[in-house]
Design an enzyme around this catalytic site. Sequence first.
Site, PDB file in Angstrom:
ATOM      1  N   HIS B 262      -4.579   3.126  -2.802  1.00  0.00           N
ATOM      2  CA  HIS B 262      -4.464   4.064  -1.888  1.00  0.00           C
ATOM      3  C   HIS B 262      -3.100   4.078  -1.022  1.00  0.00           C
ATOM      4  O   HIS B 262      -1.726   4.407  -0.778  1.00  0.00           O
ATOM      5  CB  HIS B 262      -5.304   3.911  -0.411  1.00  0.00           C
ATOM      6  CG  HIS B 262      -4.864   5.413   0.644  1.00  0.00           C
ATOM      7  ND1 HIS B 262      -4.884   6.726   0.758  1.00  0.00           N
ATOM      8  CD2 HIS B 262      -4.052   4.788   1.501  1.00  0.00           C
ATOM      9  CE1 HIS B 262      -5.122   7.343   1.484  1.00  0.00           C
ATOM     10  NE2 HIS B 262      -3.531   6.297   2.504  1.00  0.00           N
ATOM     11  N   GLU B 263      -2.439   2.798  -0.514  1.00  0.00           N
ATOM     12  CA  GLU B 263      -1.032   2.403   0.548  1.00  0.00           C
ATOM     13  C   GLU B 263       0.207   2.106  -1.457  1.00  0.00           C
ATOM     14  O   GLU B 263       0.985   2.216  -0.118  1.00  0.00           O
ATOM     15  CB  GLU B 263      -1.191   0.840   0.792  1.00  0.00           C
ATOM     16  CG  GLU B 263      -2.048   0.380   1.981  1.00  0.00           C
ATOM     17  CD  GLU B 263      -2.644   2.132   2.866  1.00  0.00           C
ATOM     18  OE1 GLU B 263      -1.414   2.688   3.642  1.00  0.00           O
ATOM     19  OE2 GLU B 263      -2.656   2.080   3.757  1.00  0.00           O
ATOM     20  N   HIS B 266       1.447   5.835  -1.510  1.00  0.00           N
ATOM     21  CA  HIS B 266       2.442   5.481  -0.240  1.00  0.00           C
ATOM     22  C   HIS B 266       4.007   4.869  -1.141  1.00  0.00           C
ATOM     23  O   HIS B 266       5.128   5.658  -0.344  1.00  0.00           O
ATOM     24  CB  HIS B 266       2.185   5.230   1.238  1.00  0.00           C
ATOM     25  CG  HIS B 266       0.696   6.408   2.150  1.00  0.00           C
ATOM     26  ND1 HIS B 266       1.113   7.244   2.021  1.00  0.00           N
ATOM     27  CD2 HIS B 266      -0.122   5.711   2.611  1.00  0.00           C
ATOM     28  CE1 HIS B 266       0.206   7.891   2.641  1.00  0.00           C
ATOM     29  NE2 HIS B 266      -0.845   6.616   3.020  1.00  0.00           N
ATOM     30  N   GLU B 292      -0.082  11.655   2.783  1.00  0.00           N
ATOM     31  CA  GLU B 292      -1.460  11.434   1.953  1.00  0.00           C
ATOM     32  C   GLU B 292      -1.611  11.841   0.623  1.00  0.00           C
ATOM     33  O   GLU B 292      -2.763  11.418  -0.370  1.00  0.00           O
ATOM     34  CB  GLU B 292      -2.335  12.234   3.173  1.00  0.00           C
ATOM     35  CG  GLU B 292      -2.186  11.589   3.935  1.00  0.00           C
ATOM     36  CD  GLU B 292      -2.966   9.541   3.881  1.00  0.00           C
ATOM     37  OE1 GLU B 292      -3.634   9.260   3.232  1.00  0.00           O
ATOM     38  OE2 GLU B 292      -1.722   8.628   4.961  1.00  0.00           O
TER      39      GLU B 292
END
Lengths: 498, 498
Positions: B262-263, B266, B292
């Site tokens: 997830h990170e 980003h 997101e």
Amino acid sequence: MNKEEALSFLKAYEEKTNAYHLALSTMSFDMATIAPKDGADYRIKMMSILEGEYLTYSTDPENMKRIEAMADMELDELSAKAVKQHLMQLKEIRMIPKDVYMDYQELLGKSNVLWEECKKNSDWEGYKKMLADVITATRSYTDYYRGNLSCYDALLDRNEPGMNIEKYDAFFKNIKDRLLPFIKKVQAADQIDTSVLKQHYPQEDQEKVMEDLKKFMNFDPNRCYMGVSVHPFTSPFSLKDVRLTTAYRENALTSSIFSIIHEYGHAQYMLHVDEKLEGSILAGNMSNGMHESQSRLLENFIARTKAFWSCNYETLKNRFPQQLKNVSIDEFVLMINASSASFIRTEADELTYPLHILIRYELEKQLFNGEVDFEHLDQLWADKYEEYLGIRPQNAAEGILQDVHWPQGLFGYFPTYALGTAYAAQFYQAMCRDIDVEAALTNNEFSKITDWLTKNIHQYGSSKNADELLRDVCHQEFDSNIYIDYLIKKYTQLYNLD
Amino acid sequence: MNKEEALSFLKAYEEKTNAYHLALSTMSFDMATIAPKDGADYRIKMMSILEGEYLTYSTDPENMKRIEAMADMELDELSAKAVKQHLMQLKEIRMIPKDVYMDYQELLGKSNVLWEECKKNSDWEGYKKMLADVITATRSYTDYYRGNLSCYDALLDRNEPGMNIEKYDAFFKNIKDRLLPFIKKVQAADQIDTSVLKQHYPQEDQEKVMEDLKKFMNFDPNRCYMGVSVHPFTSPFSLKDVRLTTAYRENALTSSIFSIIHEYGHAQYMLHVDEKLEGSILAGNMSNGMHESQSRLLENFIARTKAFWSCNYETLKNRFPQQLKNVSIDEFVLMINASSASFIRTEADELTYPLHILIRYELEKQLFNGEVDFEHLDQLWADKYEEYLGIRPQNAAEGILQDVHWPQGLFGYFPTYALGTAYAAQFYQAMCRDIDVEAALTNNEFSKITDWLTKNIHQYGSSKNADELLRDVCHQEFDSNIYIDYLIKKYTQLYNLD
């Protein structure tokens, strides 16, 4: 501006300058430890902008006027000292044009990054031009504020207020006159075999050793953080937050051990300043020599003794049961004190250490007198190692590129290591008069040492200078013979030279 | 001021504001990862001073006048967009008095520190008053700039420009109408046993898994650094320096894996912005929803597929030969997609995830409408989990204290997670039309996915907004049914509900 207004101005002024300092310290620490390489250019540019903002605020004419006015007021002792120190610190940067200041900071940032790369590759040719640029820029920069002092005198004074070539010459002459011939005697004696310390010591086990030692020395993780960097250093963030770093070498057991004890000596100085000085310039650094006195004291006078290892050697041995199988504590203590000519300053033994400094001092003098053949500086470096230590570095990484100081523009810094060690000898003598150091160490009461240092030295921060501390704590003036006597006595015994 | 002067002013303006941003990001990252605890108060105070300096400079009336003047000039497209975004960003802080701004930043810093402590001890009572203070301060703060918007509408707009209660209500109504009944069907079906994932997975082995995955995803250590923090996050330092963090849980194999993917979603968004935008506001964040969309896309649409694990599962299994002994890749993929009501948002499955957001959205609305019984907020939280997910948190750490957002004053942020996932569904559909995603993953060609994202989304930074990207990339407007359809189709198959 009445006294109350003045004090409230001073508080606000210190807070704002501290905010810039903390930001820049954090960014520097980050850069030296974890920052991704490719972001360096942008980061250095941004840091130079912040440096510029700091300069603008801290030397703002209105602020300057107020600080100067405070110098003439009847203030409490600490405030008066703080004002004096601000003026002393500002003496330099208030004379520098903002663009010169920012360009210089940016150059030093870039120089540091290039040095890291070139050191890795032992590439003096790749770094040479940058060092020349740094020296040229340092010279121009110093011209703005040095007044009647020579450039190198100004640099020496910046690192150790009151010191100059004349005084350092006298100091180093004593070292040359008394230590050099003694070192030759040691070199002619039976040598101590230290090959045991040069086996393979995996980093992950060394890290565990560090945890053991930190425990012994009451390292408080709520106030201290330890990272890893190319060149070990300590950075004060605040009285309750100090950062230190180490570097691991898998073929040298004691490299990281003594380096981290050294840095912890610096760290303690910062952590034990009286809380009432938090935020004041008086919580900061009085001089590099005084700081080195604390790191060198811990590293050498304390941590190279049998007493220090009496609580730690078994633990160490358990971390490396194979490597240290047949080594007794007495043999170990002998090895960590063995003197032998070596290339890397930070790993030098106690006895030859001042010669590493002497070499750098002599080169710096030449560099700033313009007497030096810069094109062959690496060879001059090697010549000096050959002259004083009888060995010749074969590459730049173990020669001229080994230290971070010049790449960061820190000229005039090196001499403080030797001077600081000499201060340490005097403090250590006083400490031994006051408390039973050996008993404290063997009884696992490291805090007794810390407490003595806190009470006599650390608590005052920079509100007492080196002279005052020597007088108050040791009841004597600075005397380099105490340091030299200590070394000669210790090594006469170690090498059975009687 | 002619055009040339204007552009050169803008460059200098952006550089100086960026310098403050970088300093504060570095200090925040440091604080969340390694900073010694006891230094927090001093550090937070210093950071609030720097925030104040940033405010003073960025909203300086002279600077404001120039930026406003630029809005009326005929500039190149990118400069015009940059000016527009500056004015949009400044709309908020230019209205805030400096002392209010600094006090608010200091409060948020303290709140964050207290939250970390209270979360560790699951201590809602210890944190409650602070949250009330943060909400009160956020309300007063918002009053300065919200104009005709309600406080919560202003907060929603701040996180996702153009969004408001009305639009989110419609979005969440669709989720409630279509997903809630579907989730009940899934819950009534045969459940997937995921106990294998809840065995003991030592952190040091999980760290090795992370290295494997980073290699697969072309993680570049020269541009990215990964640390450890209580709550995972990503922080952009520059286009060539992005920091991300993870948190390890030894009794949950997939927690850190999906959190770091997830990170990394980003991070990639930041690392792939066109270099010509470096230093410009256009390199920054357009909206949290858009950000997101990139993290959720990678985490779910890419990394929960069999194709993703076809190159990675054997490696993972080798890291945990005991734990995963009898688990085939098909069983593993089934487990990582299993849906079950759970407490922790960041570890929620894809299907129930939007309900975690719905709960927070409904509570935030009530908090800012003043309709909520604040004294029993933790119980209201638990009630909602019981209502929507059929489970009731037994303590604050798995309930109301789990997220970092409220303690940091990030109200109106949560809804963007669900909205961003809905954007992601549309982008993913478009990606699958353009390239063979499955083949890219099974052939160990992760860069094909990255390249598509870079070309279509990342390179533009914030110079295109969500609407423009949906139109240009997907040739359609925002439509939450695409997201909901995707989930229903996927989970109908997984749970054999046909």
